[in-house]
Design a protein around this motif. Structure first.
Motif, PDB file in Angstrom:
ATOM      1  N   LEU A  63       0.838  -1.195   0.000  1.00 53.55           N
ATOM      2  CA  LEU A  63       0.000   0.000   0.000  1.00 53.55           C
ATOM      3  C   LEU A  63       0.874   1.247   0.000  1.00 53.55           C
ATOM      4  CD1 LEU A  63      -2.544  -1.147   2.747  1.00 53.55           C
ATOM      5  CD2 LEU A  63      -2.808  -1.349   0.273  1.00 53.55           C
ATOM      6  N   SER A  64       0.250   2.370  -0.300  1.00 53.74           N
ATOM      7  CA  SER A  64       0.951   3.642  -0.187  1.00 53.74           C
ATOM      8  C   SER A  64       1.140   3.992   1.280  1.00 53.74           C
ATOM      9  CB  SER A  64       0.155   4.741  -0.903  1.00 53.74           C
ATOM     10  OG  SER A  64      -1.114   4.907  -0.290  1.00 53.74           O
ATOM     11  N   SER A  65       1.912   5.022   1.541  1.00 56.89           N
ATOM     12  CA  SER A  65       2.210   5.389   2.926  1.00 56.89           C
ATOM     13  C   SER A  65       0.937   5.767   3.681  1.00 56.89           C
ATOM     14  CB  SER A  65       3.204   6.553   2.958  1.00 56.89           C
ATOM     15  OG  SER A  65       4.421   6.180   2.346  1.00 56.89           O
ATOM     16  N   ALA A  66       0.066   6.538   3.032  1.00 52.10           N
ATOM     17  CA  ALA A  66      -1.178   6.953   3.688  1.00 52.10           C
ATOM     18  C   ALA A  66      -2.097   5.762   3.933  1.00 52.10           C
ATOM     19  CB  ALA A  66      -1.884   8.009   2.841  1.00 52.10           C
ATOM     20  N   GLU A  67      -2.206   4.882   2.956  1.00 54.53           N
ATOM     21  CA  GLU A  67      -3.069   3.712   3.124  1.00 54.53           C
ATOM     22  C   GLU A  67      -2.502   2.739   4.160  1.00 54.53           C
ATOM     23  OE1 GLU A  67      -6.015   3.117   1.904  1.00 54.53           O
ATOM     24  OE2 GLU A  67      -6.052   5.035   0.845  1.00 54.53           O
ATOM     25  N   LEU A  68      -1.172   2.649   4.226  1.00 54.61           N
ATOM     26  CA  LEU A  68      -0.568   1.761   5.221  1.00 54.61           C
ATOM     27  C   LEU A  68      -0.860   2.246   6.637  1.00 54.61           C
ATOM     28  CD1 LEU A  68       1.251  -0.599   6.031  1.00 54.61           C
ATOM     29  CD2 LEU A  68       3.220   0.930   5.742  1.00 54.61           C
ATOM     30  N   VAL A  69      -0.800   3.556   6.846  1.00 51.72           N
ATOM     31  CA  VAL A  69      -1.114   4.103   8.171  1.00 51.72           C
ATOM     32  C   VAL A  69      -2.558   3.792   8.547  1.00 51.72           C
ATOM     33  CG1 VAL A  69      -1.372   6.241   9.490  1.00 51.72           C
ATOM     34  CG2 VAL A  69       0.636   5.907   8.055  1.00 51.72           C
ATOM     35  N   LYS A  70      -3.462   3.900   7.580  1.00 54.21           N
ATOM     36  CA  LYS A  70      -4.871   3.583   7.849  1.00 54.21           C
ATOM     37  C   LYS A  70      -5.048   2.101   8.162  1.00 54.21           C
ATOM     38  CE  LYS A  70      -7.907   5.342   5.070  1.00 54.21           C
ATOM     39  NZ  LYS A  70      -8.590   5.705   3.815  1.00 54.21           N
ATOM     40  N   ARG A  71      -4.325   1.266   7.449  1.00 59.33           N
ATOM     41  CA  ARG A  71      -4.422  -0.173   7.686  1.00 59.33           C
ATOM     42  C   ARG A  71      -3.931  -0.538   9.092  1.00 59.33           C
ATOM     43  NH1 ARG A  71      -6.642  -4.806   6.630  1.00 59.33           N
ATOM     44  NH2 ARG A  71      -6.357  -4.688   4.395  1.00 59.33           N
ATOM     45  N   VAL A  72      -2.765  -0.026   9.482  1.00 54.05           N
ATOM     46  CA  VAL A  72      -2.225  -0.335  10.802  1.00 54.05           C
ATOM     47  C   VAL A  72      -3.080   0.292  11.891  1.00 54.05           C
ATOM     48  CG1 VAL A  72      -0.201  -0.119  12.283  1.00 54.05           C
ATOM     49  CG2 VAL A  72       0.100  -0.541   9.849  1.00 54.05           C
ATOM     50  N   ARG A  73      -3.584   1.483  11.639  1.00 54.37           N
ATOM     51  CA  ARG A  73      -4.459   2.131  12.619  1.00 54.37           C
ATOM     52  C   ARG A  73      -5.701   1.298  12.870  1.00 54.37           C
ATOM     53  NH1 ARG A  73      -5.785   7.426  10.362  1.00 54.37           N
ATOM     54  NH2 ARG A  73      -3.715   8.019  11.134  1.00 54.37           N
ATOM     55  N   GLN A  74      -6.255   0.729  11.830  1.00 52.49           N
ATOM     56  CA  GLN A  74      -7.441  -0.100  12.021  1.00 52.49           C
ATOM     57  C   GLN A  74      -7.104  -1.380  12.777  1.00 52.49           C
ATOM     58  OE1 GLN A  74     -10.491   1.060  11.131  1.00 52.49           O
ATOM     59  NE2 GLN A  74     -11.183  -0.650  12.390  1.00 52.49           N
ATOM     60  N   ALA A  75      -5.913  -1.909  12.564  1.00 55.61           N
ATOM     61  CA  ALA A  75      -5.493  -3.090  13.334  1.00 55.61           C
ATOM     62  C   ALA A  75      -5.381  -2.758  14.816  1.00 55.61           C
ATOM     63  CB  ALA A  75      -4.150  -3.610  12.803  1.00 55.61           C
ATOM     64  N   TYR A  76      -4.879  -1.573  15.135  1.00 57.66           N
ATOM     65  CA  TYR A  76      -4.835  -1.144  16.535  1.00 57.66           C
ATOM     66  C   TYR A  76      -6.241  -0.960  17.095  1.00 57.66           C
ATOM     67  CZ  TYR A  76       0.204  -0.396  16.984  1.00 57.66           C
ATOM     68  OH  TYR A  76       1.568  -0.578  17.089  1.00 57.66           O
ATOM     69  N   LYS A  77      -7.145  -0.422  16.312  1.00 56.02           N
ATOM     70  CA  LYS A  77      -8.520  -0.229  16.781  1.00 56.02           C
ATOM     71  C   LYS A  77      -9.194  -1.566  17.053  1.00 56.02           C
ATOM     72  CE  LYS A  77      -9.405   4.277  14.640  1.00 56.02           C
ATOM     73  NZ  LYS A  77     -10.245   5.045  13.690  1.00 56.02           N
ATOM     74  N   ASP A  78      -8.940  -2.547  16.187  1.00 54.33           N
ATOM     75  CA  ASP A  78      -9.486  -3.882  16.439  1.00 54.33           C
ATOM     76  C   ASP A  78      -8.961  -4.437  17.761  1.00 54.33           C
ATOM     77  OD1 ASP A  78     -10.705  -3.606  14.018  1.00 54.33           O
ATOM     78  OD2 ASP A  78      -9.338  -4.923  12.932  1.00 54.33           O
ATOM     79  N   THR A  79      -7.690  -4.191  18.045  1.00 55.20           N
ATOM     80  CA  THR A  79      -7.111  -4.666  19.299  1.00 55.20           C
ATOM     81  C   THR A  79      -7.668  -3.902  20.491  1.00 55.20           C
ATOM     82  OG1 THR A  79      -5.081  -5.140  18.059  1.00 55.20           O
ATOM     83  CG2 THR A  79      -4.932  -5.176  20.460  1.00 55.20           C
ATOM     84  N   ILE A  80      -7.873  -2.602  20.318  1.00 57.16           N
ATOM     85  CA  ILE A  80      -8.407  -1.781  21.410  1.00 57.16           C
ATOM     86  C   ILE A  80      -9.807  -2.232  21.801  1.00 57.16           C
ATOM     87  CG2 ILE A  80      -9.304   0.534  21.910  1.00 57.16           C
ATOM     88  CD1 ILE A  80      -6.347   0.258  22.380  1.00 57.16           C
ATOM     89  N   CYS A  81     -10.593  -2.678  20.839  1.00 55.02           N
ATOM     90  CA  CYS A  81     -11.953  -3.122  21.149  1.00 55.02           C
ATOM     91  C   CYS A  81     -11.952  -4.276  22.145  1.00 55.02           C
ATOM     92  CB  CYS A  81     -12.663  -3.542  19.867  1.00 55.02           C
ATOM     93  SG  CYS A  81     -13.085  -2.170  18.781  1.00 55.02           S
ATOM     94  N   ILE A  82     -10.892  -5.043  22.184  1.00 55.96           N
ATOM     95  CA  ILE A  82     -10.803  -6.171  23.098  1.00 55.96           C
ATOM     96  C   ILE A  82      -9.972  -5.824  24.331  1.00 55.96           C
ATOM     97  CG2 ILE A  82     -10.048  -8.570  23.320  1.00 55.96           C
ATOM     98  CD1 ILE A  82     -10.506  -8.928  20.387  1.00 55.96           C
ATOM     99  N   PHE A  83      -8.900  -5.046  24.143  1.00 59.06           N
ATOM    100  CA  PHE A  83      -7.978  -4.752  25.241  1.00 59.06           C
ATOM    101  C   PHE A  83      -7.993  -3.263  25.581  1.00 59.06           C
ATOM    102  CE2 PHE A  83      -6.216  -8.476  23.038  1.00 59.06           C
ATOM    103  CZ  PHE A  83      -6.208  -9.372  24.091  1.00 59.06           C
ATOM    104  N   MET A  84      -9.164  -2.681  25.694  1.00 61.37           N
ATOM    105  CA  MET A  84      -9.247  -1.255  25.974  1.00 61.37           C
ATOM    106  C   MET A  84      -8.789  -0.910  27.397  1.00 61.37           C
ATOM    107  SD  MET A  84     -13.332  -0.606  26.508  1.00 61.37           S
ATOM    108  CE  MET A  84     -13.697  -1.028  24.803  1.00 61.37           C
ATOM    109  N   ARG A  85      -8.670  -1.889  28.270  1.00 58.55           N
ATOM    110  CA  ARG A  85      -8.225  -1.641  29.638  1.00 58.55           C
ATOM    111  C   ARG A  85      -6.770  -2.056  29.854  1.00 58.55           C
ATOM    112  NH1 ARG A  85     -12.692  -0.606  32.922  1.00 58.55           N
ATOM    113  NH2 ARG A  85     -14.693  -1.076  31.951  1.00 58.55           N
ATOM    114  N   HIS A  86      -6.053  -2.306  28.774  1.00 62.31           N
ATOM    115  CA  HIS A  86      -4.654  -2.698  28.870  1.00 62.31           C
ATOM    116  C   HIS A  86      -3.785  -1.518  28.423  1.00 62.31           C
ATOM    117  CE1 HIS A  86      -6.606  -6.558  29.104  1.00 62.31           C
ATOM    118  NE2 HIS A  86      -5.454  -7.155  29.366  1.00 62.31           N
ATOM    119  N   VAL A  87      -2.888  -1.101  29.298  1.00 60.52           N
ATOM    120  CA  VAL A  87      -2.088   0.098  29.054  1.00 60.52           C
ATOM    121  C   VAL A  87      -1.154  -0.088  27.864  1.00 60.52           C
ATOM    122  CG1 VAL A  87      -0.411   1.667  30.093  1.00 60.52           C
ATOM    123  CG2 VAL A  87      -2.216   0.682  31.490  1.00 60.52           C
ATOM    124  N   GLU A  88      -0.582  -1.281  27.715  1.00 58.65           N
ATOM    125  CA  GLU A  88       0.433  -1.472  26.688  1.00 58.65           C
ATOM    126  C   GLU A  88      -0.100  -1.287  25.278  1.00 58.65           C
ATOM    127  OE1 GLU A  88      -0.798  -5.625  28.206  1.00 58.65           O
ATOM    128  OE2 GLU A  88      -0.582  -3.580  28.934  1.00 58.65           O
TER     129      GLU A  88
END
Length: 471
Positions: free
Chosen positions: A235-260
């Motif tokens: 992907l392009s740089s902008a699309e890659l940031v969006k892709r990784v950001r969404q992966a973090y959001k998916d993780t946050i939905c499950i581990f929203m109470r985990h600091v790391e």
């Protein structure tokens, strides 16, 4: 020339726009990658369209409404990870049905018929380049479509899109190894927590319990994030940031109470969006930390947030973050970090005031949690040395080694403690709650780390060994 007031207004407007943009990127679209939710959205649009055009016959406008709904769902097609094939299948089925209806209608012109063929071809060409389930079926359907239109023209088109299809299939196979070890999305449960078990998807996220299953599951999610950061889809740089950001959001939905998770996400956004010409990474990381503090009140998260703002030159904001945290969730670590930043930026007296405030705010731990000296009955008692006699009185002296809380201000934000709470804390009561401006809050215990940190600061930074010895 431009008036100073106009410059100030323009700067304020720009700053507000950047903050709103960061807030939108961080807090919105938390489940964009979840296909089943987009499927529910399309069903709603379909029902609304049928009700709207039930009395007014306008098939072309209804068709455009449905196409727009599918395009909205597939606008961020690179973010679709879970159930993407469901949306593409429904979209293609709708276009095929619309094409059959157009062939049966005698009023449909040749131009409109060609437009429908072109739209269906474009959707297939976009579809076969997305790593997802049933990719072989979509490729076979696209091959049949091209050969049905023209056997001669299909050869160069199929040869052009074959590498895209093969690469998408390879990425899907690689990503499948990470998706199989993580649940499809949403929530966490310690009772049924397992990397290969998805029963916990119906429960809410819970605070960390440091269990082995929890550690395995969070490790799998971080492995998936690390894989996405390698940019397997080119992907392009902008699309890659969006892709990784969404992966973090998916993780946050499950581990929203985990600091790391919040810490790692903020670090990535800060590094990926900070360039020599823009400082958008600081705004994004700042918003992530602010968002994370709403779910997990951690001194480590507040310290990282303050460090980010301090490195960005926003000293008052960095101090305010820690000061506000120590007011709402007083603890020894929070006051230690606040004291250090005040020493660096405001001087010796400000740091000493923080130490004084910490001793006024924090409570002494119960005596049963403190280390005590015990003697065995099998040995003969022996006279105590002077050092052992000091250890025997250590418990009583340590629990009372704090000053009486006052209602006067000692810093920019003062903790108001009632007389009853002050009496309980001075007598070593086990209560850990007090009242601040009419609101209940939890108060941490005062520990030896606070005194050690202050003594080290007096010795090394302030060059006051006598003060350090008294501490």
């Amino acid at each position: 020339g431009v008036q100073p007031s106009s410059v100030t207004t323009a700067t304020t407007t720009t700053t507000s726009t950047e903050e709103d943009d960061a807030r939108s990127k961080v807090r919105s679209n938390m489940l964009t990658s979840h296909g089943p939710l987009w499927k529910i959205y399309i069903q709603k649009v379909s029902r609304d369209t049928q009700r709207k055009y039930s009395s007014i016959y306008n098939p072309e406008e209804a068709r455009q409404t449905m196409i727009q709904a599918f395009e909205n769902a597939l606008n961020d097609n690179n973010l679709m990870v879970v159930g993407a094939h469901l949306i593409w299948r429904q979209y293609i089925s709708y276009l095929q049905y619309d094409e059959q209806q157009a062939e049966e209608t005698t009023t449909t012109t040749t131009t409109k018929q060609q437009q429908r063929y072109l739209l269906l071809r474009q959707v297939y060409q976009r579809c076969i380049a997305i790593p997802m389930q049933d990719l072989d079926i979509f490729w076979q359907e696209y091959t049949n479509l091209e050969r049905h239109i023209s056997e001669v023209l299909s050869q160069p088109l199929l040869a052009e899109h074959l590498p895209k299809y093969q690469h998408a299939k390879q990425v899907y196979v690689e990503r499948l190894a990470y998706l199989q070890t993580t649940p499809e999305l949403l929530v966490l449960s310690s009772s049924s927590l397992s990397a290969n078990n998805t029963n916990h998807l119906r429960l809410l996220s819970i605070p960390p319990d440091n269990s082995e299953n929890e550690r395995n599951l969070i490790r799998h999610y971080f492995q998936r994030i690390a894989y996405e950061r390698t940019n397997p889809e080119r992907l392009s740089s902008a699309e890659l940031v969006k892709r990784v950001r969404q992966a973090y959001k998916d993780t946050i939905c499950i581990f929203m109470r985990h600091v790391e998770v919040w810490q790692d996400w903020a670090s990535y956004e800060h590094a990926a969006n900070t360039t020599t010409t823009t400082n958008a990474g600081v705004d994004l990381a700042n918003e992530i930390y602010t968002f994370g503090m709403e779910f997990c009140s951690s001194a480590l998260l507040a310290a990282s947030h303050s460090e980010l703002l301090e490195c960005a030159g926003q000293i008052p904001a960095a101090i305010h973050i820690l000061d506000n945290f120590c007011t709402q969730h007083p603890c020894s670590l929070g006051f230690i970090v606040l004291q250090r930043i005040c020493r660096r930026t405001q001087g010796i007296q400000a740091a000493r005031n923080i130490f004084k405030r910490a001793r006024q705010t924090l409570i002494s731990p119960p005596e049963d949690t403190l280390p005590t000296t015990t003697t065995t009955t099998t040995e003969q008692p022996h006279p105590k040395t002077s050092s052992e006699a000091g250890d025997a009185t250590m418990v009583t002296e340590w629990t009372m080694n704090r000053i009486k809380p006052k209602t006067s201000a000692v810093s920019t934000s003062t903790t108001n403690v009632t007389n009853a709470d002050a009496t309980k804390m001075n007598t070593g009561a086990t209560t850990s709650t007090s009242t601040v401006s009419g609101k209940s809050k939890s108060v941490g215990y005062i520990t030896w780390h606070l005194y050690a940190s202050h003594a080290h600061m007096e010795l090394r930074c302030n060059k006051c060994p006598q003060v350090a010895a008294r501490v």
